[in-house]
Each structure stands twice: as C-alpha cells, then as structure tokens.
Design a protein around this motif. Structure first.
Motif, PDB file in Angstrom:
ATOM      1  N   THR A  38       0.839  -1.203   0.000  1.00 22.43           N
ATOM      2  CA  THR A  38       0.000   0.000   0.000  1.00 22.43           C
ATOM      3  C   THR A  38       0.874   1.253   0.000  1.00 22.43           C
ATOM      4  O   THR A  38       0.640   2.191  -0.776  1.00 22.43           O
ATOM      5  CB  THR A  38      -0.917   0.014   1.247  1.00 22.43           C
ATOM      6  OG1 THR A  38      -1.536  -1.257   1.363  1.00 22.43           O
ATOM      7  CG2 THR A  38      -1.979   1.073   1.151  1.00 22.43           C
ATOM      8  N   ALA A  39       1.899   1.270   0.867  1.00 18.23           N
ATOM      9  CA  ALA A  39       2.750   2.464   0.998  1.00 18.23           C
ATOM     10  C   ALA A  39       3.535   2.730  -0.275  1.00 18.23           C
ATOM     11  O   ALA A  39       3.584   3.866  -0.765  1.00 18.23           O
ATOM     12  CB  ALA A  39       3.694   2.288   2.189  1.00 18.23           C
ATOM     13  N   THR A  40       4.141   1.676  -0.836  1.00 20.36           N
ATOM     14  CA  THR A  40       4.985   1.894  -2.029  1.00 20.36           C
ATOM     15  C   THR A  40       4.151   2.355  -3.219  1.00 20.36           C
ATOM     16  O   THR A  40       4.564   3.254  -3.959  1.00 20.36           O
ATOM     17  CB  THR A  40       5.764   0.618  -2.403  1.00 20.36           C
ATOM     18  OG1 THR A  40       4.844  -0.470  -2.448  1.00 20.36           O
ATOM     19  CG2 THR A  40       6.882   0.326  -1.435  1.00 20.36           C
ATOM     20  N   THR A  41       2.995   1.768  -3.401  1.00 16.75           N
ATOM     21  CA  THR A  41       2.185   2.156  -4.569  1.00 16.75           C
ATOM     22  C   THR A  41       1.563   3.540  -4.370  1.00 16.75           C
ATOM     23  O   THR A  41       1.473   4.319  -5.311  1.00 16.75           O
ATOM     24  CB  THR A  41       1.081   1.110  -4.872  1.00 16.75           C
ATOM     25  OG1 THR A  41       0.387   0.795  -3.662  1.00 16.75           O
ATOM     26  CG2 THR A  41       1.659  -0.142  -5.464  1.00 16.75           C
ATOM     27  N   PHE A  42       1.187   3.838  -3.126  1.00 17.54           N
ATOM     28  CA  PHE A  42       0.617   5.172  -2.846  1.00 17.54           C
ATOM     29  C   PHE A  42       1.660   6.257  -3.124  1.00 17.54           C
ATOM     30  O   PHE A  42       1.386   7.242  -3.821  1.00 17.54           O
ATOM     31  CB  PHE A  42       0.143   5.245  -1.390  1.00 17.54           C
ATOM     32  CG  PHE A  42      -0.301   6.616  -0.978  1.00 17.54           C
ATOM     33  CD1 PHE A  42      -1.543   7.087  -1.385  1.00 17.54           C
ATOM     34  CD2 PHE A  42       0.506   7.443  -0.211  1.00 17.54           C
ATOM     35  CE1 PHE A  42      -1.961   8.372  -1.028  1.00 17.54           C
ATOM     36  CE2 PHE A  42       0.098   8.719   0.141  1.00 17.54           C
ATOM     37  CZ  PHE A  42      -1.142   9.182  -0.268  1.00 17.54           C
ATOM     38  N   LEU A  43       2.876   6.048  -2.586  1.00 14.53           N
ATOM     39  CA  LEU A  43       3.939   7.049  -2.754  1.00 14.53           C
ATOM     40  C   LEU A  43       4.379   7.162  -4.211  1.00 14.53           C
ATOM     41  O   LEU A  43       4.606   8.274  -4.719  1.00 14.53           O
ATOM     42  CB  LEU A  43       5.141   6.699  -1.863  1.00 14.53           C
ATOM     43  CG  LEU A  43       4.897   6.861  -0.362  1.00 14.53           C
ATOM     44  CD1 LEU A  43       6.066   6.309   0.438  1.00 14.53           C
ATOM     45  CD2 LEU A  43       4.655   8.334   0.000  1.00 14.53           C
ATOM     46  N   ALA A  44       4.477   6.036  -4.885  1.00 16.63           N
ATOM     47  CA  ALA A  44       4.884   6.060  -6.297  1.00 16.63           C
ATOM     48  C   ALA A  44       3.873   6.866  -7.120  1.00 16.63           C
ATOM     49  O   ALA A  44       4.263   7.709  -7.947  1.00 16.63           O
ATOM     50  CB  ALA A  44       5.001   4.639  -6.829  1.00 16.63           C
ATOM     51  N   ALA A  45       2.584   6.610  -6.878  1.00 13.61           N
ATOM     52  CA  ALA A  45       1.551   7.324  -7.629  1.00 13.61           C
ATOM     53  C   ALA A  45       1.597   8.824  -7.319  1.00 13.61           C
ATOM     54  O   ALA A  45       1.438   9.666  -8.219  1.00 13.61           O
ATOM     55  CB  ALA A  45       0.172   6.754  -7.297  1.00 13.61           C
ATOM     56  N   LEU A  46       1.840   9.135  -6.043  1.00 14.14           N
ATOM     57  CA  LEU A  46       1.933  10.541  -5.644  1.00 14.14           C
ATOM     58  C   LEU A  46       3.094  11.233  -6.369  1.00 14.14           C
ATOM     59  O   LEU A  46       2.967  12.358  -6.879  1.00 14.14           O
ATOM     60  CB  LEU A  46       2.158  10.600  -4.128  1.00 14.14           C
ATOM     61  CG  LEU A  46       1.513  11.762  -3.380  1.00 14.14           C
ATOM     62  CD1 LEU A  46       0.023  11.790  -3.603  1.00 14.14           C
ATOM     63  CD2 LEU A  46       1.824  11.659  -1.897  1.00 14.14           C
ATOM     64  N   MET A  47       4.233  10.539  -6.433  1.00 15.38           N
ATOM     65  CA  MET A  47       5.403  11.094  -7.133  1.00 15.38           C
ATOM     66  C   MET A  47       5.099  11.265  -8.619  1.00 15.38           C
ATOM     67  O   MET A  47       5.475  12.284  -9.225  1.00 15.38           O
ATOM     68  CB  MET A  47       6.614  10.155  -6.972  1.00 15.38           C
ATOM     69  CG  MET A  47       7.271  10.262  -5.615  1.00 15.38           C
ATOM     70  SD  MET A  47       8.438   8.930  -5.333  1.00 15.38           S
ATOM     71  CE  MET A  47       9.829   9.552  -6.250  1.00 15.38           C
TER      72      MET A  47
END
Lengths: 512, 76
Positions: A38-47
């Motif tokens: 959840t964290a990696t995909t959320f942050l990647a999408a945000l970036m």
C-alpha cells in the motif's frame, strides 16, 4: 448496519476499520506485506502525479524544441518511478510466492553438476490475498503513470481501496477509477440493494456449501486414489473438479459482491457463465474476468505495442502477407500472457504447463482459424445451427477440463500420469453402484448435488438467453420473493453449513 | 476515414463497420483484433499509438479511431 448509522462523511472510515479488523484477524505478522504494498504504490503514484504537474508547469514556459527534450526527461523520470514500484511489489511477490520454486528448480539443475553447493530456502507462509492486492495496487500505479487519472492524495482512503475486506481474500481485482469513488462516497440505506446483496450472498453460499463442498468429496477421493480407477472415472473426477472450482471461486466472489452490494458498492464482475463459452479464448473472457483484463491491459497490450513487437509485426506483415503476418506478434504475446497466468497460480511446474497448455491451444486456434473454417465448409457444417453451438460448448468444456488435470493434480508428474491413465485405461471399469459408493457421497448427497447443479445450469441458460434471475424474481409478488429467500436459507442450513460431517472448506483461490 | 474502414473490413470481413459503434464495449472486436488494428493503423498513417491510447473510447467507432489519429498527427 453500523455503516448506515454513522454520519455519512465518515462511512468510509468504518469500512477501513472493518477491513483492518478483518485482516488483523487473519494474522498480525502478515499485515507488514499489505502495508508495504500500500505504501509503495501510494507514494509512487503521488510522485508520478507531482512529476506530471511539474511537467505541465514547465511546458507552458518553453519553446517547441525545448518541449520535446523536457518531455523526454519527465518521461524517463516517471518510468523510473513506475519501474521501481513494480520491482518492489513484484519482487516481494516473487520472494514470497516463487523463491522456493526457483530455488528448488535451480538446486535440481545444479545437483546434476555438483553436490557441494546448496541454495538456501526461506520458510514464509504466503500472506492472505497477496496476489490480489499487489495486482490491484500495481494496476493503479500503472494507470496513474499512463495519465488515466490523478493519484489519490489521502493515504487512508487509498488504503481502503487496497484493503476493502470483501475483495481481499480472492478478488475481484478492482480498478481505481471504477471502485475508489464508490468506497469514499457516502451511501444511504437502500432496501433494494440490501435485498440484492442478500440474494447474491445466498446464491454464493449455495454454490460453495451445497455444490462445491459436495463435489470436493468425490474429487478428493478420485484424485487421491486415481490408480484404483479407470480412465473414464478419472475424467469424471476431473470434470467434477471443474464444477467444484467454479462453484467455489464464483461462489466466493458472489458472497464478496453481495456484501459490498448491501453497502451500495458494486465490485467488478468476475464470471460470466464460463462453461457456456464456445472457445477457449471465449472461456478466458468469462472466467476470472478481472485477472484476464489485468493481464490484457498491463501485460498483453504493453508487450504487443512494445518497440521490438511493433518491429516484429512490420517484418512479419512483409514476410508473410495475409493473416499469418498480421497475427504472428499477437500470438507470441498471447503465449507469454498465458505463461504468466499459469505462473500466477503458483510456483510449480504444473502451473507452468497449465499456462502453456492454454497458450498453445489459443495460439493455434488463432493461426489455424481459416483452416478450421475451410474444414467446416467442406463438411457442410452449418455454423449457425444449435447443434454446432452445443458442440462448441461441449468441446470447450472438454478442453478446459483437460487443463484441470494440471491445476488439481498434486504435481506435474501426477497430472501427466493421470492423463496417461485416462487415455490408456479409459474403458477398463464401468460406473457401477459399487464404484460410485467409493466416492464417499450418499445417495441423498448425490440427489442434492445433481438437483443443485441443474438449478445452476437452468439459471445459466436463462442468463445466456438474456434473462436475469433477479429481474424474473422481482416481477413476482413480494410474498413469493420472501419465500424464495426463506427457502434458500432452509436449503443452505439443511444441505450446507450444518450438515453433519462436513466442514466448510476454505476457498481454493485464497491460496493464490 | 475510408482507409480506416478498409483496414477494419480486411481485419473482420464479417462485420459491417458503417453500421456498428461501441466496437470495443460490445466486444465486436477483441484484444487480438485491437492489437492487429493498431499495427495496421501505425503503418497506414505513420503514427505511433501508445498503450495509453488503448481505451475503449478511442476504438469504439470508425469516427473515434479517426479522431485519435488526428490528435496524434497534430502532436497531441
């Protein structure tokens, strides 16, 4: 009910809390993997979202020559982010799901050369629903990368999209643009939706507890003792597994969709009467639809439209004018996709074979379609006739059933031995009452099973013809509608849940 | 537009593309047809159709395919 009692603005928080509770109940340790994904995909999408916003800002201040350069630069940065997110998530999936398989296979290969080197093994249990939520969250990142929609800004809301409890065990694999807004937005209590949800849950439990768990008794007996049975009976056992796996998986999905529907949330459809398919590719458009469409959008299209494949396509069209040239790259991409679908089921050679088996048949049917048509013309087969339609359904069912030898057999060798026995000893024993009694079901169980399967087929035929069981039910008087629900509950309690000697087995697809 | 119609008709001679729309959503053309169609369109119009363009809205009718090609040719 709590969901409808709290202020509508915080309804999504209740769903998130329920999802956390559900997942925590299945084990505290494995929540780390869910948090990681959840964290990696959320942050990647945000970036990715920030990069896109920066790109737009810069574009307004540049000349057209500079724009091309800056575009390329941002494209590279975004690609780096999406590749990192995919590597982290699929890397995790690989370690948990495939490391043992790869290490074992490498060790076997190495042992032919030397005995002095041993590849270490890791012993981690596969976390609940990991394939499903990793596919769902990576699909989201890829969509943001492609500019399909803006990234989620709220990490808790995004967590709800990934964690939503009805879907986490075995899908369906949701798409952010179809599902997220439903989860975040408020819902009023709707008696009709609650009724529809309840109907779907009961139908799901009917398929799971009354049909699948009964068929499982026969399947386990035949697969566990296949050397005691003739080829025809083994094939019958595999056919019963086709019934079991459909009722188990689609029943579970119906329950998940029914629970969501009661809260006013529509989860994606995962099955469309797959055993009415007229070809294997048609079957895959009807079976596990959300996995199929994931593979299509995030694997098949990118491979088919990649530069090497586009080049190959051009060359193929020049080298082989006509149909072969046009479909050659598509066929190779199809083959790769089915190889991956096979592997998706687990790290085992039997799944690799299962994928290849499907890939070979679909690729060949693509390439030789004109030949099949010529054969039909020569044999004067009317392709519009009902008998031809029925033949195609039965042929597809047989092809699908053969594939089940691989998925249900203990391992690849056992599956191949079972196929060998099916062919070589097909008629060596008949289906006598004594043989049937060894399958482990009583006469009344058989009666329940046969009638239930017929009810399911009847519903399928109605829906294949454009009808809808719910709509038909809706036309009846309310008293009759209530009676149907009451009868369904009685059937479930009498022949399902509380039946002596039965344990509601876990869903088969949760292991994937 | 005629060129697109010709490509589509060669790809699927059994469909009258002047009369149907919702080609993708109604499953008149499947993913295999779509990839083959993209290959032909790229050659015929000298454009690059990316994976992000493969959404039903862009391929549901001859008109929508034409619109997509024009957008790509104009440099988006």
């Amino acid at each position: 009910m709590i969901y409808f009692m709290v202020p509508r603005k915080i309804q999504w928080v209740i769903l998130l809390a329920a999802s956390c509770f559900f997942y925590l109940c299945s084990g505290v340790k494995i929540i780390f993997f869910l948090l990681f994904s959840t964290a990696t995909t959320f942050l990647a999408a945000l970036m990715l979202g920030r990069l896109s916003a920066d790109q737009k800002l810069k574009m307004n201040q540049l000349s057209s020559d500079e724009k091309k350069l800056v575009n390329e630069l941002f494209k590279k940065k975004k690609r780096l982010v999406v590749v990192a997110a995919l590597l982290l998530n699929f890397g995790l999936l690989f370690i948990l799901k495939y490391y043992g398989f790869v290490a074992e296979s490498l060790q076997a290969a190495l042992s032919m050369v030397t005995d002095s080197f041993s590849i270490p093994q890791i012993g981690i249990l596969l976390p609940l629903g990991i394939s499903f939520y990793i596919f769902q969250s990576t699909g989201y990142v890829i969509d943001v990368y492609r500019g399909k929609y803006e990234p989620d800004k709220n990490p808790f809301k995004f967590a709800l999209f990934v964690w939503f409890f009805p879907q986490i065990v075995q899908g369906p694999i949701g798409r952010h643009d179809k599902l997220a807004h439903q989860l975040y937005s408020p819902h009023r209590f709707d008696a009709d939706k609650m009724k529809y949800g309840l109907q779907l849950i009961l139908w799901g439990y009917f398929k799971k507890l009354v049909i699948a768990d009964r068929a499982a008794v026969v399947v386990n007996q035949i697969f566990g003792n296949y050397t005691d049975y003739s080829g025809a009976i083994i094939f019958f056992g595999v056919f019963m597994y086709s019934i079991q796996i459909y009722c188990d998986f689609s029943g579970g999905i119906d329950i998940a969709r029914g629970i969501a529907q009661g809260s006013g949330i529509e989860l994606a459809e995962n099955f469309r009467r797959p055993y009415f398919a007229t070809s294997l590719s048609d079957f895959w458009r009807r079976w596990h639809i959300t996995l199929g469409s994931w593979m299509r959008d995030y694997l098949f299209y990118p491979i088919s439209l990649s530069k090497p494949f586009v080049k190959l396509g051009r060359k193929a069209r020049k080298r082989f004018p006509g149909r072969t040239g046009k479909i050659l790259p598509t066929s190779i991409a199809t083959f790769i996709v089915f190889f991956v679908i096979g592997l998706w089921h687990g790290g085992n050679w039997k799944y690799v074979f299962f994928g290849l088996y499907n890939g070979v048949i679909i690729t060949f049917s693509l390439i030789y379609e004109p030949t099949y048509q010529r054969i039909c013309d020569r044999l004067h087969i009317n392709r519009e006739s009902k008998s031809w339609y029925a033949f195609r359904i039965l042929r597809t069912l047989a092809i699908v059933t053969v594939g089940r030898y691989f998925t249900r057999g203990n391992d690849l060798v056992t599956a191949l031995l079972m196929i060998k026995r099916t062919i070589l000893y097909f008629g060596t024993g008949s289906m006598t009452a004594a043989t049937i009694s060894t399958f482990g079901l009583s006469n009344s169980d058989w009666a329940v099973l046969i009638v239930s399967v017929m009810v399911m087929i009847a519903a399928g035929v109605l829906e294949e013809r454009g009808g809808n069981v719910r709509v038909e039910l809706e036309k009846r008087k309310p008293i009759l509608q209530i009676a149907v629900i009451v009868i369904a509950i009685i059937v479930l309690t009498a022949f399902g849940i509380f039946r002596e000697g039965y344990i509601a087995s876990e869903f088969i697809y949760r292991q994937f | 537009m005629d060129k697109i119609l010709q490509i589509l008709s060669e790809l699927r001679p059994d469909v009258d593309f002047t009369k149907v729309d919702n080609l993708v959503e109604d499953e008149v053309i499947d993913s295999f047809d779509l990839v083959a169609l993209v290959g032909e369109l790229c050659d015929a119009f000298d454009v690059e159709i990316g994976v992000e363009d493969l959404v039903p809205e862009n391929f549901n009718s001859v008109q929508s395919i034409w619109n997509l090609i024009q957008v790509i040719q104009e440099g988006r």
